[in-house]
Design an enzyme around this catalytic site. Structure first.
Site: not given
Ligand code: LLP
Length: 439
Positions: A261, A295, A297, A334, A366, A395
């Site tokens: 996080g 953890e 990322g 995103r 579109c 991501y």
């Protein structure tokens, strides 16, 4: 994570590049990533293309583990595969000594295929299927993070049927608001994740009494792109309280998985440092004699990647021009999904010093949501000019789709002054190769 309303406070192209030492403008070669000209990659591979800096990933891994060591903490890092699951990134982190945090059978297999030993894999996720749990058992993964009483029952039955003992941690929902985008906050009582804080002790005791289940500790994850340490402190303290309560009841707790996080500055927002996170972990757990794990990322891979795109055309309007790129929301979702702000910079050094004007940067898909930036101050861009969308290493490619029948972009790895394609652009006929007309 919402875009700031006032584009005049946006960092300039030069500020964005200066804040990312792996990027630099060369007067002739244009934007270079670790000394490799991005224009050359675009010329050869085409656009849109993801480009990753291996050196940046490695440096960030070392910075993170270094901060933990400096705080006197021995923290086991399980790289969150979901952030960027390319085999190259997995092999890099595995080679640095990291384990993996996986959330599907696919991620589990990719991590082992990249050389990460199953004993270093933690399997998280709110809905692991029977088949996925069977796979985890047969691979003998290091730890399964249990997210519900129902999942514990399911795993216990499977473990007994397969004659396997399985190490589990209870992922506890500490009911803390991480203060991040609503869609990626995970630790409030109303979120789908984890076991309700008040139920954790009873469930842990139940797990300890189950045959073939070995509870080893607790896990938490309160969200992603967290920009303050206060929610972490609050959650860590709640977890530490639980460890005390469990031990008081005679239950063994040897590990606490502190989740991921840690946020990064996409624009120029202040973001917490690994040292700050280490201090928060130390503050809560220093006298508990638990093996700590985490953890991460995004923090490891986000800044290390760019999405290279070309300008298709610039559409003039009565308001402000639309710079239409050949990359779209199907590549980097995103901005459309979380209103996320990503820096956008020209690849040409000459383009980069033009007078900044307001424009919207959009893709060809579109939907009006296919917008990378609104009212962004950018130097003028002409058709075929290249841009790099920054901080796209996490991501990014993992969340891409083939919406509007657009093939998945290529991925390129830069390491030691050289570059190589680590995933080919999807061939157009792959879009329909597994389809057939109904009989
Ligand atoms: N562990 C668990 C159990 C997670 O659910 C996540 C992310 C992580 C670790 C890694 O979190 P990180 O260190 O990367 O923040 N697609 C969204 C982010 C979703 C994060 C989901 N869980 C985005 O683009 O912002």
């Amino acid at each position: 994570m919402a875009p700031p309303n006032d584009p005049t406070t946006d960092p300039s192209v030069q500020d964005l590049v200066a804040a990312r030492p792996w990027l630099e403008y060369d007067a002739i070669a244009g934007l270079v990533l670790d000394d490799v000209p991005l224009a050359g990659i675009a010329d050869t591979v085409g656009t849109p293309t993801w480009v990753y800096s291996a050196a940046t990933m490695r440096a960030r891994y070392k910075a993170l583990t270094g901060a933990m060591n400096d705080a006197g903490l021995d923290v086991h890092v399980h790289y969150a595969v979901k952030a960027n699951d390319s085999l190259a990134a997995l092999a890099l982190f595995g080679g640095e000594g990291a384990g993996a945090d996986v959330v599907s059978g696919g991620e589990l297999l990719k991590a082992t295929r990249a050389g990460i030993h199953p004993s270093r894999i933690v399997y998280s996720g709110v809905g692991k299927s029977q088949n996925e749990l069977r796979l985890a058992l047969s691979e003998d993964v290091g730890q399964i993070n249990i997210e519900s009483a129902e999942e514990l029952e399911m795993l216990s039955a499977l473990a007994a049927a397969n004659d396997r003992t399985v190490r589990i941690a209870l992922r506890v929902n500490p009911d803390v608001d991480a203060g991040t985008n609503d869609k990626i906050t995970t630790g409030r009582a109303t979120d789908k994740f984890g076991i309700a804080y008040d139920d954790a002790v009873a469930l842990y005791a139940k797990a300890a009494a189950m045959p073939r289940i070995e509870p080893v500790g607790l896990a938490m994850h309160i969200g992603s792109q967290i920009l303050g340490l206060a929610p972490y402190r609050q959650a860590f303290n709640r977890m530490a309280d639980l460890v005390h309560t469990l031990r008081h009841k005679g239950l063994s707790v040897t590990t606490v998985d502190c989740g991921g996080g840690l946020g990064i500055p996409y624009r120029n927002e202040p973001a917490p440092s690994p040292a700050g996170l280490a201090a928060a972990m130390k503050g809560a757990f220093h006298n508990l004699d638990v093996r700590l794990a985490m953890e991460p990322g995004r923090w490891l891979v986000g800044p290390a990647g760019v999405l290279l795109a070309s300008v298709v055309l610039v559409k003039q309007t009565a308001f402000e021009p639309f710079v239409v790129l050949d990359a779209a929301m199907n590549d980097l979702v995103r901005p459309a999904m979380y209103d996320a702000w990503h820096g956008i910079v020209p690849v040409s050094a000459i383009d980069a010093v033009g007078p900044a004007r307001r424009c919207s940067v959009v893709g060809p898909v579109c939907e009006s949501g296919d917008t990378f930036a609104r009212s962004r101050l950018l130097p003028p861009l002409v058709p075929n000019a290249r841009v790099a969308i920054l901080d796209a290493g996490a991501y990014g490619a993992v969340m891409s789709s083939t919406y509007n029948a657009r093939p998945m972009a290529a991925e390129v790895w830069v390491d030691g002054g050289r570059w190589s394609v680590i995933r080919d652009r999807q061939p157009i006929d792959a879009l329909w190769e597994r389809e057939r007309l109904p009989t």
